[in-house]
Scaffold this motif. Structure first.
Motif, mmCIF file in Angstrom:
data_model
loop_
_atom_site.group_PDB
_atom_site.id
_atom_site.type_symbol
_atom_site.label_atom_id
_atom_site.label_comp_id
_atom_site.label_asym_id
_atom_site.label_seq_id
_atom_site.Cartn_x
_atom_site.Cartn_y
_atom_site.Cartn_z
ATOM 1 N N UNK A 6 0.920 -1.543 -0.341
ATOM 2 C CA UNK A 6 -0.226 -0.005 -0.351
ATOM 3 C C UNK A 6 1.016 1.034 -0.004
ATOM 4 N N UNK A 7 1.084 2.188 -1.093
ATOM 5 C CA UNK A 7 1.916 2.735 -1.059
ATOM 6 C C UNK A 7 1.391 4.185 -2.148
ATOM 7 N N UNK A 25 -3.971 7.610 5.393
ATOM 8 C CA UNK A 25 -4.487 7.499 4.190
ATOM 9 C C UNK A 25 -3.833 6.149 3.635
ATOM 10 N N UNK A 26 -2.990 5.073 4.289
ATOM 11 C CA UNK A 26 -2.215 4.079 3.456
ATOM 12 C C UNK A 26 -4.095 2.883 4.465
ATOM 13 N N UNK A 27 -4.412 2.634 5.362
ATOM 14 C CA UNK A 27 -5.501 2.089 6.204
ATOM 15 C C UNK A 27 -6.015 2.396 7.149
ATOM 16 N N UNK A 28 -7.441 2.029 7.280
ATOM 17 C CA UNK A 28 -8.193 2.826 8.606
ATOM 18 C C UNK A 28 -8.573 1.875 8.629
ATOM 19 N N UNK A 37 2.730 -9.470 7.139
ATOM 20 C CA UNK A 37 3.934 -8.800 6.076
ATOM 21 C C UNK A 37 3.602 -7.563 4.507
ATOM 22 N N UNK A 38 3.070 -7.487 5.064
ATOM 23 C CA UNK A 38 2.268 -6.024 4.223
ATOM 24 C C UNK A 38 3.739 -5.781 4.033
ATOM 25 N N UNK A 39 3.852 -3.909 3.271
ATOM 26 C CA UNK A 39 4.242 -3.309 3.129
ATOM 27 C C UNK A 39 4.237 -1.966 2.874
ATOM 28 N N UNK A 40 3.762 -1.065 3.710
ATOM 29 C CA UNK A 40 3.172 1.015 3.684
ATOM 30 C C UNK A 40 4.120 1.754 3.725
ATOM 31 N N UNK A 41 3.520 2.184 2.512
ATOM 32 C CA UNK A 41 4.876 3.098 3.005
ATOM 33 C C UNK A 41 4.636 4.559 1.341
ATOM 34 N N UNK A 52 -4.713 16.185 11.488
ATOM 35 C CA UNK A 52 -3.862 14.563 9.875
ATOM 36 C C UNK A 52 -3.884 13.597 10.880
ATOM 37 N N UNK A 53 -4.193 12.426 11.071
ATOM 38 C CA UNK A 53 -3.358 11.274 12.119
ATOM 39 C C UNK A 53 -3.954 10.275 10.801
ATOM 40 N N UNK A 54 -2.101 8.993 11.216
ATOM 41 C CA UNK A 54 -2.182 8.013 10.692
ATOM 42 C C UNK A 54 -1.997 7.699 9.664
ATOM 43 N N UNK A 55 -0.540 8.548 8.541
ATOM 44 C CA UNK A 55 -0.631 8.629 7.328
ATOM 45 C C UNK A 55 -0.202 6.847 7.258
#
Length: 120
Positions: A6-7, A25-28, A37-41, A52-55
């Protein structure tokens, strides 16, 4: 959620209500989530005149505040928000197990101490 990238996502609040919120922004998550084993960047939450909370991840806990997020072996890095650049936890239970949370701005996890095992 398993082995997903998720990028580059953006959530923006620019309404006229000064109390507006841009979160996750990526996951709520406001319910139950297990992520492995995910990549969130490189995700960004911005809120001009608001909050604004939780990029990378916003864990809101849902309507009852009892939501659960379990993270296992994920990488959450280089995300941005006004607070909780990597992870913002409002309520509920959030567990890290072998995750890498680093290089998020202005901090990796917020509020301070709310996410056991997360520093910075």
């Amino acid at each position: 959620m398993t082995e997903t990238e998720v990028a580059g996502n953006r959530v923006v609040y620019n309404g006229s209500d000064p109390g507006g919120i841009a979160a996750g922004a990526a996951i709520s998550n406001g319910g139950t989530l297990t992520a492995t084993r995910n990549k969130v960047f490189r995700n960004t939450a911005t809120a001009e005149g608001g909050t604004a909370q939780g990029g990378g991840l916003d864990h809101a806990g849902g309507a009852t505040g009892l939501g659960t997020t379990t993270l296992e072996q994920n990488t959450i890095a280089h995300n941005r928000a006004g607070d909780g650049g990597g992870i913002f936890k409002a309520s509920g239970t959030l567990t890290l197990s072998g995750d890498t949370v680093r290089d998020n701005a202005p901090n990796n996890c917020s509020p301070a101490g709310a996410v056991p095992g997360c520093t910075g």
